[in-house]
Design a protein around this motif. Structure first.
Motif, PDB file in Angstrom:
ATOM      1  N   UNK A 120       0.803  -1.215   0.000  1.00  0.00           N
ATOM      2  CA  UNK A 120       0.000   0.000   0.000  1.00  0.00           C
ATOM      3  C   UNK A 120       0.836   1.265   0.000  1.00  0.00           C
ATOM      4  N   UNK A 121       2.155   1.119   0.028  1.00  0.00           N
ATOM      5  CA  UNK A 121       3.088   2.232  -0.015  1.00  0.00           C
ATOM      6  C   UNK A 121       2.974   3.140   1.203  1.00  0.00           C
ATOM      7  N   UNK A 122       2.180   2.778   2.197  1.00  0.00           N
ATOM      8  CA  UNK A 122       1.938   3.675   3.326  1.00  0.00           C
ATOM      9  C   UNK A 122       2.239   2.995   4.656  1.00  0.00           C
ATOM     10  N   UNK A 123       3.169   2.055   4.669  1.00  0.00           N
ATOM     11  CA  UNK A 123       3.461   1.313   5.892  1.00  0.00           C
ATOM     12  C   UNK A 123       4.145   2.154   6.963  1.00  0.00           C
ATOM     13  N   UNK A 124       4.905   3.126   6.542  1.00  0.00           N
ATOM     14  CA  UNK A 124       5.670   3.925   7.492  1.00  0.00           C
ATOM     15  C   UNK A 124       5.390   5.401   7.254  1.00  0.00           C
ATOM     16  N   UNK A 125       5.972   6.216   8.088  1.00  0.00           N
ATOM     17  CA  UNK A 125       5.822   7.663   7.897  1.00  0.00           C
ATOM     18  C   UNK A 125       6.622   8.148   6.693  1.00  0.00           C
ATOM     19  N   UNK A 126       7.591   7.344   6.233  1.00  0.00           N
ATOM     20  CA  UNK A 126       8.351   7.691   5.036  1.00  0.00           C
ATOM     21  C   UNK A 126       7.596   7.160   3.820  1.00  0.00           C
ATOM     22  N   UNK A 127       6.925   8.046   3.106  1.00  0.00           N
ATOM     23  CA  UNK A 127       6.065   7.642   1.996  1.00  0.00           C
ATOM     24  C   UNK A 127       6.841   7.054   0.823  1.00  0.00           C
ATOM     25  N   UNK A 128       8.154   7.271   0.785  1.00  0.00           N
ATOM     26  CA  UNK A 128       8.931   6.877  -0.386  1.00  0.00           C
ATOM     27  C   UNK A 128       9.884   5.713  -0.113  1.00  0.00           C
ATOM     28  N   UNK A 129       9.510   4.826   0.816  1.00  0.00           N
ATOM     29  CA  UNK A 129      10.346   3.661   1.081  1.00  0.00           C
ATOM     30  C   UNK A 129      10.304   2.725  -0.127  1.00  0.00           C
ATOM     31  N   UNK A 130      11.379   1.955  -0.354  1.00  0.00           N
ATOM     32  CA  UNK A 130      11.376   1.002  -1.473  1.00  0.00           C
ATOM     33  C   UNK A 130      10.235  -0.005  -1.342  1.00  0.00           C
ATOM     34  N   UNK A 131       9.753  -0.464  -2.480  1.00  0.00           N
ATOM     35  CA  UNK A 131       8.672  -1.439  -2.534  1.00  0.00           C
ATOM     36  C   UNK A 131       9.188  -2.693  -3.223  1.00  0.00           C
ATOM     37  N   UNK A 132       8.833  -3.844  -2.648  1.00  0.00           N
ATOM     38  CA  UNK A 132       9.162  -5.130  -3.252  1.00  0.00           C
ATOM     39  C   UNK A 132       7.916  -5.682  -3.924  1.00  0.00           C
ATOM     40  N   UNK A 133       8.057  -6.057  -5.184  1.00  0.00           N
ATOM     41  CA  UNK A 133       6.971  -6.620  -5.976  1.00  0.00           C
ATOM     42  C   UNK A 133       7.245  -8.088  -6.250  1.00  0.00           C
ATOM     43  N   UNK A 134       6.195  -8.870  -6.377  1.00  0.00           N
ATOM     44  CA  UNK A 134       6.296 -10.253  -6.829  1.00  0.00           C
ATOM     45  C   UNK A 134       5.585 -10.337  -8.170  1.00  0.00           C
ATOM     46  N   UNK A 135       6.306 -10.818  -9.189  1.00  0.00           N
ATOM     47  CA  UNK A 135       5.757 -10.959 -10.530  1.00  0.00           C
ATOM     48  C   UNK A 135       6.055 -12.386 -10.968  1.00  0.00           C
ATOM     49  N   UNK A 136       5.081 -13.255 -10.839  1.00  0.00           N
ATOM     50  CA  UNK A 136       5.331 -14.672 -11.104  1.00  0.00           C
ATOM     51  C   UNK A 136       6.348 -15.190 -10.102  1.00  0.00           C
ATOM     52  N   UNK A 137       7.463 -15.688 -10.605  1.00  0.00           N
ATOM     53  CA  UNK A 137       8.535 -16.204  -9.740  1.00  0.00           C
ATOM     54  C   UNK A 137       9.608 -15.156  -9.470  1.00  0.00           C
TER      55      UNK A 137
END
Length: 95
Positions: free
Chosen positions: A58-75
């Motif tokens: 959700x990109x909103x886990x922390x107060x830092x809105x621009x933390x890196x995001x990990x995606x899963x795309x298939x494997x």
């Protein structure tokens, strides 16, 4: 801004190492503009293609809105980092 509304040569549904310029006009981004690009435009295009967030949900886990995001795309796992000043997202395949 409308980066994703322009025709792209690259298929954004495919995971790969790349840099995406969300701010092609090079105008100085205000904080809320950067948040909208990262949390709305960038997230929605990948969500539409079936990418699932596994960290940074959700990109909103922390107060830092621009933390890196990990995606899963298939494997494949992709980490995306956003430079909120330039408007550039760097995506790296990490597994």
């Amino acid at each position: 801004m409308g980066f994703f509304r322009k025709k792209q040569e690259d298929d954004l549904s495919l995971p790969r190492n790349r840099r995406l310029d969300l701010n092609p006009s090079r105008q100085e981004l205000e904080w809320i503009e950067a948040v909208n690009l990262w949390e709305d435009e960038y997230w929605s295009i990948h969500n539409q293609h079936g990418w699932k967030t596994i960290k940074g949900k959700g990109f909103r886990e922390t107060s830092d809105r621009f933390t890196p995001v990990h995606w899963k795309v298939g494997e494949v796992t992709v980490i995306a980092e956003f430079d909120s000043r330039s408007g550039i997202v760097t995506e790296r395949v990490i597994g």
